[in-house]
Design an enzyme around this catalytic site. Structure first.
Site, short mmCIF file in Angstrom:
data_model
loop_
_atom_site.label_atom_id
_atom_site.label_comp_id
_atom_site.label_asym_id
_atom_site.label_seq_id
_atom_site.Cartn_x
_atom_site.Cartn_y
_atom_site.Cartn_z
N GLY A 168 -17.50 4.71 8.22
CA GLY A 168 -16.72 5.94 8.39
C GLY A 168 -15.41 5.66 9.11
O GLY A 168 -15.21 4.59 9.71
N ASP A 204 -22.39 -1.60 12.89
CA ASP A 204 -21.32 -0.62 13.06
C ASP A 204 -20.12 -1.10 12.23
O ASP A 204 -19.41 -2.01 12.65
CB ASP A 204 -21.00 -0.58 14.57
N ARG A 205 -19.95 -0.53 11.06
CA ARG A 205 -18.89 -0.85 10.07
C ARG A 205 -19.16 -2.15 9.30
O ARG A 205 -19.72 -3.09 9.82
CB ARG A 205 -17.52 -0.89 10.73
N1 ADP Z 1 -21.15 14.21 16.36
C1 ADP Z 1 -20.50 14.09 17.52
N2 ADP Z 1 -20.47 15.13 18.36
C2 ADP Z 1 -19.80 15.05 19.52
N3 ADP Z 1 -19.13 13.98 19.94
C3 ADP Z 1 -19.14 12.91 19.14
C4 ADP Z 1 -19.83 12.90 17.89
N4 ADP Z 1 -19.67 11.69 17.32
C5 ADP Z 1 -18.90 10.99 18.16
N5 ADP Z 1 -18.59 11.70 19.26
C6 ADP Z 1 -17.73 11.27 20.35
O1 ADP Z 1 -16.48 10.90 19.75
C7 ADP Z 1 -15.96 9.69 20.32
C8 ADP Z 1 -15.77 8.65 19.23
O2 ADP Z 1 -17.04 8.24 18.76
P1 ADP Z 1 -17.32 6.71 18.34
O3 ADP Z 1 -18.81 6.59 18.18
O4 ADP Z 1 -16.64 5.76 19.27
O5 ADP Z 1 -16.61 6.67 16.89
P2 ADP Z 1 -16.36 5.45 15.93
O6 ADP Z 1 -17.22 4.30 16.37
O7 ADP Z 1 -16.72 5.94 14.55
O8 ADP Z 1 -14.89 5.16 16.03
C9 ADP Z 1 -16.93 9.29 21.41
O9 ADP Z 1 -16.41 9.77 22.64
C10 ADP Z 1 -18.23 10.02 21.04
O10 ADP Z 1 -19.01 10.34 22.17
N1 LIG Z 2 -9.81 -3.93 9.36
C1 LIG Z 2 -9.20 -3.16 10.28
N2 LIG Z 2 -7.86 -3.00 10.24
C2 LIG Z 2 -7.20 -2.23 11.14
N3 LIG Z 2 -7.83 -1.61 12.16
C3 LIG Z 2 -9.16 -1.74 12.23
C4 LIG Z 2 -9.91 -2.49 11.30
N4 LIG Z 2 -11.23 -2.42 11.66
C5 LIG Z 2 -11.29 -1.65 12.76
N5 LIG Z 2 -10.05 -1.25 13.11
C6 LIG Z 2 -9.66 -0.48 14.30
C7 LIG Z 2 -9.81 1.01 14.23
C8 LIG Z 2 -10.09 1.38 15.68
O1 LIG Z 2 -8.87 1.50 16.42
C9 LIG Z 2 -10.85 0.16 16.22
C10 LIG Z 2 -12.34 0.36 16.24
O2 LIG Z 2 -12.78 1.04 15.08
P1 LIG Z 2 -13.70 2.37 15.19
O3 LIG Z 2 -13.62 3.02 13.85
O4 LIG Z 2 -13.16 3.21 16.29
O5 LIG Z 2 -15.07 1.85 15.51
O6 LIG Z 2 -10.52 -0.91 15.36
#
Ligand code: ADP
Ligand SMILES: Nc1ncnc2c1ncn2[C@H]1C[C@H](O)[C@@H](COP(=O)(O)O)O1
Length: 204
Positions: free
Chosen positions: A7, A78-79
């Site tokens: 995502g 995660d990704r």
């Molecule tokens: N469904 C949700 N409801 C509320 N807060 C959320 C939800 N999903 C993520 N968050 C909050 O949003 C922020 C970003 O989430 P994160 O897991 O780091 O996203 P990603 O890894 O996809 O970039 C964190 O502070 C997290 O606690």
């Molecule tokens: N391949 C990528 N190119 C550019 N930026 C990237 C890539 N993979 C991850 N990222 C960035 C996006 C966010 O700033 C951080 C962490 O990703 P998140 O979706 O918040 O877990 O890295």
């Protein structure tokens, strides 16, 4: 078994990966963000650092793929490596922030790696709209991500939608997360667990 959470930036991947690993006792693999030597520079000057960052993420993700193959454990990731190429690198090339020459070079290395990559048994896509992504990125508060534009997130979201609509490599579960608060509401986390278990039936 290999499960991956996919995502856009801020969709909730890391949060859900952490919660699922704890709930099921799976090993978790996270993105290389905090010790990433290029990410902060990339957000300050995308054009200058895009190639270096893509090569770094590709190497780091390939290391994870290798570990998953060799470990024989239940792993939640995660990704995926697919997102680096089909979402981020492609988008940077579209936005002229990664030159055609560097993109071709990158894709040729990715192509070689791809033959060693197995798709996850289950891919969980966290679908979220741009205003909600912005809120969650803000809530997370990484300073260097303050420069992320609405345009950048929208383009990434379009790439995700296209990629997911064409994804046939394995089982896929799409979860619309904007009306869910799986962090604060146990019933929302329970709803996600039910969906996952329905998909995993037969895989365990
Ligand atoms: N469904 C949700 N409801 C509320 N807060 C959320 C939800 N999903 C993520 N968050 C909050 O949003 C922020 C970003 O989430 P994160 O897991 O780091 O996203 P990603 O890894 O996809 O970039 C964190 O502070 C997290 O606690
Ligand atoms: N391949 C990528 N190119 C550019 N930026 C990237 C890539 N993979 C991850 N990222 C960035 C996006 C966010 O700033 C951080 C962490 O990703 P998140 O979706 O918040 O877990 O890295």
């Amino acid at each position: 078994m290999h499960i991956a959470v996919t995502g856009n930036i801020g969709a909730g991947k890391t949060t859900l990966t952490t919660m699922l690993a704890k709930h099921y006792g799976w090993d978790a693999q996270f993105e290389d963000v905090d010790h990433n030597p290029y990410l902060e520079d990339f957000y300050a000057d995308m054009s200058k650092w895009s190639f270096a960052l893509q090569i770094y993420f590709l190497g780091s993700r390939f290391r994870q793929v290798k570990e998953i193959r060799e470990s024989g454990k239940n792993i939640i990731q995660d990704r995926t490596i697919y997102e680096d190429a089909h979402i981020f690198a492609e988008n940077l090339n579209d936005m002229k922030l990664l030159s055609d020459r560097d993109f071709k070079n990158y894709i040729s290395v990715f192509g070689l790696m791809k033959s060693f990559v197995s798709a996850p048994d289950l891919l969980i896509y966290l679908k979220s709209d741009v205003p909600n992504l912005v809120k969650k990125i803000y809530k997370r508060g990484r300073e260097y991500e303050a420069s992320i534009s609405i345009e950048y997130l929208s383009k990434l979201n379009q790439k995700y939608e296209k990629w997911i609509s064409e994804y046939t490599e394995g089982k896929l579960l799409v979860i619309e997360v904007d009306d869910l608060d799986f962090v604060e509401k146990p019933e929302d986390f329970g709803f996600i667990l039910e969906k996952i278990e329905a998909e995993l039936n037969g895989l365990f």
